[in-house]
Design an enzyme around this catalytic site. Structure first.
Site, mmCIF file in Angstrom:
data_model
loop_
_atom_site.group_PDB
_atom_site.id
_atom_site.type_symbol
_atom_site.label_atom_id
_atom_site.label_comp_id
_atom_site.label_asym_id
_atom_site.label_seq_id
_atom_site.Cartn_x
_atom_site.Cartn_y
_atom_site.Cartn_z
ATOM 1 N N ASP A 123 12.052 -3.398 -9.653
ATOM 2 C CA ASP A 123 11.255 -3.898 -8.396
ATOM 3 C C ASP A 123 12.299 -3.945 -7.428
ATOM 4 O O ASP A 123 13.532 -3.872 -7.586
ATOM 5 C CB ASP A 123 10.597 -5.212 -8.729
ATOM 6 C CG ASP A 123 9.671 -5.683 -7.673
ATOM 7 O OD1 ASP A 123 9.364 -4.819 -6.721
ATOM 8 O OD2 ASP A 123 9.342 -7.018 -7.694
ATOM 9 N N CYS A 135 6.486 -2.472 -8.807
ATOM 10 C CA CYS A 135 6.411 -2.639 -7.354
ATOM 11 C C CYS A 135 5.165 -1.832 -6.847
ATOM 12 O O CYS A 135 5.382 -0.521 -6.787
ATOM 13 C CB CYS A 135 7.696 -2.371 -6.544
ATOM 14 S SG CYS A 135 7.725 -2.285 -4.957
ATOM 15 N N ASN A 136 4.165 -2.610 -5.995
ATOM 16 C CA ASN A 136 3.158 -1.532 -5.484
ATOM 17 C C ASN A 136 3.770 -0.549 -4.490
ATOM 18 O O ASN A 136 3.107 0.605 -4.405
ATOM 19 C CB ASN A 136 2.114 -2.499 -4.974
ATOM 20 C CG ASN A 136 1.412 -3.327 -5.942
ATOM 21 O OD1 ASN A 136 2.007 -4.254 -6.527
ATOM 22 N ND2 ASN A 136 0.214 -3.110 -6.405
ATOM 23 N N CYS A 181 0.767 -7.188 -4.680
ATOM 24 C CA CYS A 181 2.193 -7.021 -4.860
ATOM 25 C C CYS A 181 2.863 -7.914 -5.818
ATOM 26 O O CYS A 181 2.158 -9.247 -6.142
ATOM 27 C CB CYS A 181 2.449 -7.767 -3.502
ATOM 28 S SG CYS A 181 4.398 -7.937 -3.283
ATOM 29 N N THR A 182 3.599 -7.456 -6.605
ATOM 30 C CA THR A 182 4.138 -8.068 -7.919
ATOM 31 C C THR A 182 4.856 -9.473 -7.602
ATOM 32 O O THR A 182 4.801 -10.332 -8.290
ATOM 33 C CB THR A 182 4.905 -7.279 -8.863
ATOM 34 O OG1 THR A 182 5.896 -6.780 -7.895
ATOM 35 C CG2 THR A 182 4.009 -5.953 -9.183
ATOM 36 N N HIS A 183 5.213 -9.757 -6.313
ATOM 37 C CA HIS A 183 5.958 -10.999 -6.012
ATOM 38 C C HIS A 183 4.647 -12.088 -5.947
ATOM 39 O O HIS A 183 5.132 -13.205 -6.126
ATOM 40 C CB HIS A 183 6.353 -10.978 -4.491
ATOM 41 C CG HIS A 183 7.557 -10.241 -4.411
ATOM 42 N ND1 HIS A 183 8.073 -8.939 -4.736
ATOM 43 C CD2 HIS A 183 9.046 -11.003 -4.468
ATOM 44 C CE1 HIS A 183 9.375 -8.829 -4.674
ATOM 45 N NE2 HIS A 183 9.806 -9.936 -4.463
#
EC number: 5.1.1.3
Length: 274
Positions: A9, A73-74, A183-185
């Site tokens: 990521d 990560c998108n 979003c992976t965040h």
């Protein structure tokens, strides 16, 4: 160390995906690569992003003999995935926003996608909506600042809830019953998001689906056999091996503490020329 699963990521968001994979494969070895020197990815030109990611990931795959790469990560999934697959002989898994399950879950048929501006505007995202949510009203919200707020939370433990409420005001006004975290965040600040949005909004991310896909691909590649052997050994010997790699000149004490708490025994900076 056995052949690891490499999770990649731009920052700490992929830790949410890694956590889901570890639920399915708790005794596997893992490498976590975060390219924080170039964070956020959504603001990079596509060719710059592709060249840098391919060089970085391919070098680490060669170094660690990873058996699968998870692009957690998108933005990178929509831009870099084809190039990575063309340059690697091992499986590469990307992130797909959870549009389909969100549409299926929604009772009001009013759903939203909260992501970076890059993910929101890409044709791939709109194809997903047309294919899986054509019976829903879909609101799109692009916000890069939330990525940095998630990074800040991990680094300092602090979150500006007033600023978060301001950023989410359009989401609240849209009166949705399901919001996709694209979003992976964002799962890293899920509790704070839920606090602002209220219990009436269900938050959905792709972590569990990615973990399921990883297990499927390892099975298809006959690598799950190796994982079963490793699992038996680890149950006898203890913890799996966890290595973290970053690209920025230095990382905060708070982030280092978070990585140690996640089980990483090695935290190392690697250099990139891109």
């Amino acid at each position: 160390m056995s052949r690891p699963i490499l999770v990649f990521d731009s920052g700490i968001g992929g830790l949410s995906v890694l956590a889901e994979i570890r639920k399915s494969l708790p005794h596997s070895d893992y490498c976590y690569l975060f390219d924080n020197a170039r964070l956020p990815y959504g603001e990079l030109e596509e060719q710059v992003l592709i060249a840098g990611c391919v060089a970085l990931v391919c070098d680490l795959v060669a170094r660690t003999n990873a058996m699968i790469v998870v692009v957690a990560c998108n933005t990178a999934s929509t831009v870099v995935l084809p190039a990575l697959r063309a340059n690697l002989s091992i499986p590469v898994v990307g992130v797909v926003p959870a549009i389909k399950p969100a549409a299926q879950m929604s009772k009001s048929k009013r759903i939203g996608l909260l992501a970076t501006p890059g993910t929101v505007k890409r044709h791939y995202t709109h194809e997903l909506i047309s294919q899986f949510a054509d019976d829903c009203h879909v609101e799109l919200f692009g916000c890069s600042e939330l990525v940095m707020m998630a990074e800040q939370k991990i680094a300092t433990g602090e979150m500006d809830m007033h600023r978060l409420a301001d950023l989410l005001a359009p989401v609240v006004a849209a009166q949705l019953d399901v919001l996709v975290l694209g979003c992976t965040h964002f799962p890293m600040i899920q509790a704070e998001l839920q606090q602002v949005l209220g219990a009436g909004v269900t938050l959905m991310d792709s972590g569990a689906a990615i973990a399921k896909r990883v297990v499927t691909l390892l099975t298809q590649q006959n690598l799950i056999v190796e994982q079963r052997r490793v699992t038996n050994e680890r149950e006898a010997l203890g913890q799996s091996v966890m290595q973290a790699f970053y690209t920025k000149a230095e990382i905060s004490e708070g982030l280092t503490t978070t990585l140690i708490d996640c089980g990483f025994s090695t935290i190392e900076r690697i250099t990139t020329t891109n």
